[in-house]
Design a protein around this motif. Sequence first.
Motif, short mmCIF file in Angstrom:
data_model
loop_
_atom_site.label_atom_id
_atom_site.label_comp_id
_atom_site.label_asym_id
_atom_site.label_seq_id
_atom_site.Cartn_x
_atom_site.Cartn_y
_atom_site.Cartn_z
N TRP A 1 5.00 -45.09 26.92
CA TRP A 1 3.70 -45.32 26.26
C TRP A 1 3.80 -45.07 24.77
CZ3 TRP A 1 0.71 -48.04 29.14
CH2 TRP A 1 0.76 -47.92 30.51
N LEU B 1 3.51 -47.87 21.75
CA LEU B 1 2.63 -47.66 20.60
C LEU B 1 3.40 -47.79 19.29
CD1 LEU B 1 -0.23 -46.88 19.67
CD2 LEU B 1 0.48 -44.49 19.81
N SER C 1 3.07 -50.61 15.76
CA SER C 1 2.60 -49.82 14.63
C SER C 1 2.94 -50.43 13.29
CB SER C 1 3.25 -48.42 14.67
OG SER C 1 2.87 -47.74 15.83
N HIS D 1 -2.50 -50.57 14.07
CA HIS D 1 -1.81 -51.52 14.94
C HIS D 1 -1.38 -52.70 14.07
CE1 HIS D 1 -2.92 -49.56 18.74
NE2 HIS D 1 -4.03 -49.23 18.11
N PHE E 1 -5.38 -46.75 14.12
CA PHE E 1 -5.14 -45.90 15.28
C PHE E 1 -6.33 -44.97 15.47
CE2 PHE E 1 -0.22 -45.49 15.76
CZ PHE E 1 -0.12 -46.84 15.99
N GLU F 1 -6.37 -40.02 18.81
CA GLU F 1 -5.50 -39.79 19.96
C GLU F 1 -4.20 -40.59 19.83
OE1 GLU F 1 -8.73 -40.78 20.26
OE2 GLU F 1 -9.60 -38.84 20.81
N GLU F 2 -4.32 -41.86 19.40
CA GLU F 2 -3.12 -42.68 19.23
C GLU F 2 -2.23 -42.12 18.14
OE1 GLU F 2 -4.47 -47.18 20.45
OE2 GLU F 2 -5.20 -46.38 18.55
#
Length: 102
Positions: A9, A13, A17, A30, A36, A39-40
């Motif tokens: 995961w 991500l 990025s 992103h 983001f 949390e990301e």
Amino acid sequence: MANPDFNPWIFALLCDSDFQPRKDTGTWSHRDGRPFSKEEQALADSATRAEVEELNAQHTRYKKYVREICDAPDVTQRFLAPFMEQLTEKKLSEPLSSCAGR
């Protein structure tokens, strides 16, 4: 057995990025421009060495692939050039010896 230092995961991500911090949120974004979430960003910040090394290896393979795709027309042209020259030197309407008696 799966590598405990590798979280798919986090790797996914990282692949999506843009690593330039945004001035408005202080986070990365992103590739499509969405910032983001906190949390990301925390997840991305927790990337292990194994995940970063895999991202680097994937990127290196991608750059090689792009070079090969960009070089493909020239490589194809060099490969086909001798055959194309033969086509201009011969008449295509000459019958093959095996077809002459048909």
